[in-house]
Design a protein around this motif. Sequence first.
Motif, short mmCIF file in Angstrom:
data_model
loop_
_atom_site.label_atom_id
_atom_site.label_comp_id
_atom_site.label_asym_id
_atom_site.label_seq_id
_atom_site.Cartn_x
_atom_site.Cartn_y
_atom_site.Cartn_z
N GLU A 208 0.84 -1.20 0.00
CA GLU A 208 0.00 0.00 0.00
C GLU A 208 0.87 1.25 0.00
O GLU A 208 0.58 2.22 -0.73
CB GLU A 208 -0.92 -0.01 1.21
N ILE A 211 2.36 1.77 -3.50
CA ILE A 211 1.41 2.34 -4.46
C ILE A 211 1.27 3.85 -4.24
O ILE A 211 1.21 4.63 -5.20
CB ILE A 211 0.05 1.62 -4.35
N GLN A 212 1.25 4.27 -2.99
CA GLN A 212 1.21 5.71 -2.70
C GLN A 212 2.51 6.39 -3.16
O GLN A 212 2.47 7.52 -3.68
CB GLN A 212 0.99 5.93 -1.20
N ASP A 215 2.37 6.79 -6.84
CA ASP A 215 1.44 7.88 -7.18
C ASP A 215 2.12 9.24 -7.08
O ASP A 215 1.80 10.17 -7.83
CB ASP A 215 0.22 7.82 -6.26
N LYS A 237 -3.85 -7.60 -8.99
CA LYS A 237 -4.79 -6.54 -8.62
C LYS A 237 -4.05 -5.27 -8.22
O LYS A 237 -4.54 -4.15 -8.45
CB LYS A 237 -5.71 -7.02 -7.49
N HIS A 238 -2.89 -5.42 -7.59
CA HIS A 238 -2.10 -4.25 -7.23
C HIS A 238 -1.52 -3.58 -8.46
O HIS A 238 -1.50 -2.35 -8.57
CB HIS A 238 -0.97 -4.66 -6.27
N SER A 240 -2.85 -3.64 -11.35
CA SER A 240 -3.98 -3.00 -12.03
C SER A 240 -4.21 -1.59 -11.47
O SER A 240 -4.52 -0.66 -12.22
CB SER A 240 -5.24 -3.85 -11.89
N ARG A 241 -4.07 -1.44 -10.18
CA ARG A 241 -4.22 -0.11 -9.58
C ARG A 241 -3.17 0.86 -10.11
O ARG A 241 -3.47 2.04 -10.39
CB ARG A 241 -4.13 -0.21 -8.06
N GLN A 244 -4.03 1.78 -13.66
CA GLN A 244 -5.16 2.70 -13.67
C GLN A 244 -4.73 4.11 -13.31
O GLN A 244 -5.18 5.09 -13.92
CB GLN A 244 -6.23 2.20 -12.70
N MET A 245 -3.85 4.25 -12.32
CA MET A 245 -3.32 5.58 -11.96
C MET A 245 -2.64 6.22 -13.16
O MET A 245 -2.82 7.41 -13.45
CB MET A 245 -2.30 5.44 -10.82
#
Length: 275
Positions: A208, A211-212, A215, A237-238, A240-241, A244-245
């Motif tokens: 998590e 991912i931040q 970003d 799934k991670h 994919s996030r 998507q970003m």
Amino acid sequence: RARRLEHTRKQKYERRTRQEQSTDESQYQDLSPALYDYLFNLNMRLSLYDSFSDNFVMYILTGRVHPQNHTSQTLYANSCLGIGGSEKLRVQILNLNPCYDHWVIISNVPKTPNVLRGDYVVKLVDGKGLNIARVFNLLGFHDYLCISVLGGDVGKIISSKCREENIKTAEFWINDENRINTAIVYEYEKRMLMVNEPGPVMTPDEIERFIQYFDSLIEEKSTLVISGSAPRGFEAKHMSRIAQMAKKRGCRLMIDISGEWLRKLVKFEPEMVKV
């Protein structure tokens, strides 16, 4: 494979003598011809001479696939990108599962069957993301950022070697340690055995936070390259996030992955897929 190596050896040596060699290749200068062939063909840090890697990198840079010639590629990339001019192309490369490789070369038949004694040892940091960055450097393109997941003492080695090679990286540190891969090269038989460790484990909290972190790094209308494997725990799934970003920010998406990850990411309409 042995016949193919022999067929291409002469061309590679001629090319090697004509081209200005980078400091990274200096460690190979005193090696035997057969050993140099192995390192030249099998070591992905020299992937400029691998047609698939060439095409993948050249498409990232120019939007087209172009000749497999170092000089032609450099000139073509420079003219399309305006290197040294005003045009800017920003590339972020995901390098989630880098490694530290040991190549142990055995030149002669072992005297003791169950004991292998190496004649040469070559050590290097590796990973698809790092190899793309290396080719960028060879082509004179430096507007990229290789986003690496590092951990432990091996991670410190990878970080140090990247600085030595002037590879531009952003580092996200985790508790577990990066992998060490070992290649046993039987030079006298013209074959090799590769032993790849599974790599570190990322905890849900680390995933998590990564991912931040990603970003905060991804730039508007840049190019995101997703290439290679990921630490254990980091799932499709991670990824994919992350994709998507990038798409929400208008990024071009280039992928060099397989399996479930590929099935998940094609829905984001990547501009290029290497298979």
